[in-house]
Structure formats: C-alpha cells, structure tokens
Design a protein around this motif. Structure first.
Motif, PDB file in Angstrom:
ATOM      1  N   ILE A  38      14.939   5.297 -40.802  1.00 37.18           N
ATOM      2  CA  ILE A  38      15.617   4.899 -42.219  1.00 37.18           C
ATOM      3  C   ILE A  38      14.717   4.822 -43.054  1.00 37.18           C
ATOM      4  N   LYS A  39      15.323   5.290 -43.938  1.00 37.98           N
ATOM      5  CA  LYS A  39      14.444   5.685 -45.273  1.00 37.98           C
ATOM      6  C   LYS A  39      15.022   3.815 -45.887  1.00 37.98           C
ATOM      7  N   HIS A  40      14.213   3.321 -47.128  1.00 42.30           N
ATOM      8  CA  HIS A  40      14.135   2.497 -48.106  1.00 42.30           C
ATOM      9  C   HIS A  40      15.507   2.413 -48.279  1.00 42.30           C
ATOM     10  N   CYS A  41      15.232   3.020 -49.007  1.00 39.76           N
ATOM     11  CA  CYS A  41      16.818   3.591 -49.995  1.00 39.76           C
ATOM     12  C   CYS A  41      18.527   3.859 -49.497  1.00 39.76           C
ATOM     13  N   ILE A  42      18.022   3.498 -47.911  1.00 36.79           N
ATOM     14  CA  ILE A  42      19.787   3.518 -47.295  1.00 36.79           C
ATOM     15  C   ILE A  42      19.938   2.885 -46.710  1.00 36.79           C
ATOM     16  N   GLU A  43      18.610   1.405 -46.699  1.00 33.86           N
ATOM     17  CA  GLU A  43      18.613   0.189 -45.690  1.00 33.86           C
ATOM     18  C   GLU A  43      19.794  -0.728 -45.732  1.00 33.86           C
ATOM     19  N   GLU A  44      19.821  -1.338 -46.673  1.00 33.05           N
ATOM     20  CA  GLU A  44      20.740  -2.179 -47.394  1.00 33.05           C
ATOM     21  C   GLU A  44      22.497  -1.082 -46.618  1.00 33.05           C
ATOM     22  N   GLU A  45      22.708   0.061 -46.961  1.00 37.02           N
ATOM     23  CA  GLU A  45      23.740   0.801 -46.430  1.00 37.02           C
ATOM     24  C   GLU A  45      24.047   0.577 -45.164  1.00 37.02           C
ATOM     25  N   PHE A  46      22.879   0.937 -44.784  1.00 38.10           N
ATOM     26  CA  PHE A  46      22.262   1.280 -42.687  1.00 38.10           C
ATOM     27  C   PHE A  46      23.110  -0.143 -42.389  1.00 38.10           C
ATOM     28  N   LYS A  47      22.619  -1.327 -43.008  1.00 32.22           N
ATOM     29  CA  LYS A  47      22.433  -2.153 -42.782  1.00 32.22           C
ATOM     30  C   LYS A  47      23.614  -2.544 -41.655  1.00 32.22           C
ATOM     31  N   ALA A  48      24.530  -3.006 -43.244  1.00 28.29           N
ATOM     32  CA  ALA A  48      26.026  -3.278 -43.147  1.00 28.29           C
ATOM     33  C   ALA A  48      26.604  -2.328 -42.507  1.00 28.29           C
ATOM     34  N   ALA A  49      26.947  -1.307 -42.579  1.00 26.13           N
ATOM     35  CA  ALA A  49      27.461  -0.328 -42.129  1.00 26.13           C
ATOM     36  C   ALA A  49      27.517  -0.562 -40.232  1.00 26.13           C
ATOM     37  N   VAL A  50      26.526  -0.290 -40.492  1.00 21.94           N
ATOM     38  CA  VAL A  50      25.548   0.129 -38.500  1.00 21.94           C
ATOM     39  C   VAL A  50      25.033  -1.434 -37.952  1.00 21.94           C
ATOM     40  N   GLY A  51      23.934  -1.458 -38.450  1.00 26.55           N
ATOM     41  CA  GLY A  51      23.401  -1.822 -37.628  1.00 26.55           C
ATOM     42  C   GLY A  51      23.966  -3.793 -37.398  1.00 26.55           C
ATOM     43  N   ALA A  52      24.662  -4.330 -38.163  1.00 25.15           N
ATOM     44  CA  ALA A  52      25.424  -5.356 -37.980  1.00 25.15           C
ATOM     45  C   ALA A  52      26.106  -5.616 -36.501  1.00 25.15           C
ATOM     46  N   MET A 112      12.634  -1.187 -15.132  1.00 26.70           N
ATOM     47  CA  MET A 112      11.567  -0.564 -15.950  1.00 26.70           C
ATOM     48  C   MET A 112      12.615  -0.851 -18.138  1.00 26.70           C
ATOM     49  N   ASP A 113      11.876  -1.398 -18.770  1.00 31.78           N
ATOM     50  CA  ASP A 113      12.494  -1.357 -20.451  1.00 31.78           C
ATOM     51  C   ASP A 113      12.145  -0.280 -20.510  1.00 31.78           C
ATOM     52  N   LYS A 114      13.683   0.191 -21.669  1.00 31.56           N
ATOM     53  CA  LYS A 114      13.337   1.761 -21.948  1.00 31.56           C
ATOM     54  C   LYS A 114      14.157   1.055 -23.025  1.00 31.56           C
ATOM     55  N   THR A 115      13.577   2.279 -24.259  1.00 38.90           N
ATOM     56  CA  THR A 115      13.556   1.874 -25.990  1.00 38.90           C
ATOM     57  C   THR A 115      14.733   3.055 -26.197  1.00 38.90           C
ATOM     58  N   LEU A 116      15.310   3.503 -26.677  1.00 40.58           N
ATOM     59  CA  LEU A 116      16.591   4.749 -27.468  1.00 40.58           C
ATOM     60  C   LEU A 116      15.936   4.131 -28.844  1.00 40.58           C
ATOM     61  N   VAL A 117      15.101   5.417 -29.949  1.00 39.69           N
ATOM     62  CA  VAL A 117      14.953   5.736 -30.649  1.00 39.69           C
ATOM     63  C   VAL A 117      16.052   6.698 -31.146  1.00 39.69           C
ATOM     64  N   VAL A 118      16.046   5.985 -32.298  1.00 39.05           N
ATOM     65  CA  VAL A 118      17.501   6.886 -33.052  1.00 39.05           C
ATOM     66  C   VAL A 118      16.454   7.532 -34.973  1.00 39.05           C
ATOM     67  N   MET A 119      17.360   8.881 -34.583  1.00 41.85           N
ATOM     68  CA  MET A 119      16.147   9.144 -36.123  1.00 41.85           C
ATOM     69  C   MET A 119      17.160   9.070 -37.794  1.00 41.85           C
ATOM     70  N   ALA A 120      17.306   8.261 -38.486  1.00 38.22           N
ATOM     71  CA  ALA A 120      18.737   7.890 -39.495  1.00 38.22           C
ATOM     72  C   ALA A 120      18.180   8.190 -40.394  1.00 38.22           C
ATOM     73  N   ALA A 121      17.060   8.913 -40.449  1.00 38.22           N
ATOM     74  CA  ALA A 121      16.237   9.465 -42.003  1.00 38.22           C
ATOM     75  C   ALA A 121      17.200  10.389 -42.677  1.00 38.22           C
ATOM     76  N   GLY A 122      17.737  10.908 -42.036  1.00 36.41           N
ATOM     77  CA  GLY A 122      18.294  12.588 -43.128  1.00 36.41           C
ATOM     78  C   GLY A 122      19.226  11.878 -44.089  1.00 36.41           C
ATOM     79  N   MET A 123      19.543  12.282 -44.958  1.00 40.87           N
ATOM     80  CA  MET A 123      20.576  12.352 -46.190  1.00 40.87           C
ATOM     81  C   MET A 123      21.789  12.824 -45.922  1.00 40.87           C
ATOM     82  N   GLY A 124      22.129  13.885 -45.107  1.00 38.93           N
ATOM     83  CA  GLY A 124      23.102  14.903 -44.647  1.00 38.93           C
ATOM     84  C   GLY A 124      23.709  15.576 -46.034  1.00 38.93           C
ATOM     85  N   SER A 125      22.952  16.636 -46.775  1.00 36.57           N
ATOM     86  CA  SER A 125      22.956  16.984 -47.336  1.00 36.57           C
ATOM     87  C   SER A 125      23.881  17.949 -47.163  1.00 36.57           C
ATOM     88  N   ARG A 126      24.031  18.784 -45.896  1.00 37.23           N
ATOM     89  CA  ARG A 126      25.274  19.855 -46.158  1.00 37.23           C
ATOM     90  C   ARG A 126      26.521  19.074 -45.588  1.00 37.23           C
TER      91      ARG A 126
END
Length: 290
Positions: A52-66, A1-15
């Motif tokens: 994710i948010k659009h404002c972190i898209e470029e950094e996120f894709k380069a650092a993790v997505g690739a 059975m196919d299963k999907t992993l959803v990763v919540m990564a939109a928070g900016m980590g203020s603390r």
C-alpha cells in the motif's frame, strides 16, 4: 509448505472514483479482498502481505486490515516513488505515481521468504483460482499464472484492459496487452483498427505464482528500467514485462492454469452493484462465512 499471499493495493482507483480497495461488497461490509484472503487461507496460504501507500495506510488498516488479521497474519509493505530506487537516482520532478506492478512486488523482497501468489486487491478471483495457484507453487521452481476466460472478465460499463495469453503445452509463451476490450470480446487496437477475440481466450488478471528467486530478476530489471525510463513522468515497470523477459530468455517457465470461476471486479463505479449481487449469492450458498 508455507505460502504467502501478496496483495497489490497501492492504486487509488482513479476510474472507480475513490479508494476501491476498501469498497464494501459483502453482506457485512467486507471488501473484495476479504474474500480473497479467505479463499487463500482455505487453499493453504499462511500469511498476507499488503502493498500500500502511506497515504492510505490509516483508512486501509481500519477498513480492511483489522478484519483480515483475524483470518491470517498480516504484514504491510509500502510502495512509494522513492522506494528502492537505484543509488544516485532521484524521483523526477512532476512524477505523481509509483513505478508499477513490478516495482510493487520488488518492494516485498525483505518480507517474503516463501513461495508466493500475487493478486490485485480489487479483483475477485474465486476459490478455484487460489486452489490452482497453491497447487502450482507446491514442489516446483517454475512460476505459474492463473488465467481466466475473457468472457468472464468483461464489463457492461466500459472497456477493459486485458493481457491476452499465448500458450504452448500448458506454458506461457507471451502476454499481449489489449487496452480497449468491449463486452462482446471485440477490441480496438492502438492504431484505431478493430479486432475480435473469442470468448474463451485466456487472459491474465495479474494472478501470478512465484518463488523468491524472482526478486533478484526484478531488482536487475528495475535498475535497467530506471536507467532507460527513469526520467519519464508516467513510465511503469510492469510485472508481466519482467515475466515475458524471463520466458523469452529461457530463464524461467510459467505454467498457465485456467480458473473455473467467474472473475468479478470494480473497474468502474457502475460495476459495484453487480459485484455486490454476485457475492451475496455466493454467501447465500454458504461458500463464505466470516
């Protein structure tokens, strides 16, 4: 059975003081979620969806997505303040944040068509947690939650917020949020009073298992939430609240599965060194090989 992993990564980590979703913790610069994706693949998950948010898209894709794209197929969903807002409603002036974890998952409704697990990007859950949630999703319409022993989730560098779980016959009855828990498992309540939890108290770390029917419940509850709280600047539509409503209404049952591994996370910048050491030890033991 196919299963999907959803990763919540939109928070900016203020603390934490930066974009902690991409903080390097592995020996080759891997982020925490690189290890989560590897564990998910080994447990039988077949796709990853990053919220994710659009404002972190470029950094996120380069650092993790690739890197992650080499492990599993990846899709991106964007959680913004105006995403999926009910007709006739607009974002109140002065609101700076999206609408919370329930909204984050609702944003995935058009791309997630299989049973799926939900995790935080900056939490290290361990291999056993992914095995348990995968098993919990196999052949059942029940939802599930992977909990952790409280003592395995605290930090020496400050207080943490945890959802304390009450169970009955292996199913979740309720989750009560404690916002100031110390490393000795004591806590301070909203009214300033103090209390003590046992080290083996089961807490939620936002690792859930759902089937796609959850999106209809999320959509309805989000509309109700916006009608009641939509003009507030800091209100949040939280995933545990939706689950709690479904349980109390006897609409859904949620199996509670307790992870065997220790949880690691970067709540505060000072946590990073201990997480790096823990993950290095796991890599040295041969448990991860990128």
């Amino acid at each position: 059975m196919d299963k999907t992993l959803v990763v919540m990564a939109a928070g900016m980590g203020s603390r934490f003081g930066g974009l902690k979703q991409v903080a390097a913790v592995g020996p080759n610069g891997e982020a925490i979620l690189d290890f989560s994706v590897m564990d998910a693949k080994n447990a039988g998950f077949t796709k990853v969806v990053f919220v994710i948010k659009h404002c972190i898209e470029e950094e996120f894709k380069a650092a993790v997505g690739a890197r992650v794209e080499k492990i599993l197929p990846v899709e991106y969903v964007f959680q913004e303040q105006d995403t999926l807002l009910p007709a006739g409603f607009s974002v109140p002036k002065g609101r700076l944040k999206p609408w919370g974890t329930g909204h984050a998952i609702l944003c995935c409704k058009d791309v997630v068509k299989t049973p799926f697990a939900v995790i935080n990007a900056d939490d290290f859950y361990g291999a056993s947690a992914f095995q348990k949630v995968a098993e919990g999703l196999d052949g059942s319409d029940d939802y599930c939650m992977v909990g952790f022993k409280l003592i395995n989730t605290v930090t020496d560098n400050g207080t943490v917020s945890r959802g304390v779980c009450t169970t009955e016959n292996g199913y979740l009855k309720s989750v009560c949020e404690h916002t100031k828990i110390y490393n000795d498992c004591s806590f301070k309540a909203e009214d300033g009073s103090k209390g003590q939890l046992t080290p083996d108290t089961v807490v939620s770390m936002n690792m859930w298992g759902f089937v796609p029917d959850v999106f209809s419940y999320l959509e309805k509850d989000f509309k109700d939430f916006i009608a009641e709280h939509g003009t507030e600047l800091k209100s949040e539509f939280l995933l545990p609240s939706v689950v709690d409503n479904l349980i109390k209404s006897s609409i859904k049952k949620v199996k509670v599965l307790v992870a065997e591994d220790k949880w690691y996370g970067v709540t505060y910048k000072e946590d990073l060194d201990s997480v790096v050491l823990a993950i290095k030890a796991l890599c040295d033991q041969g448990k991860y090989n990128f």
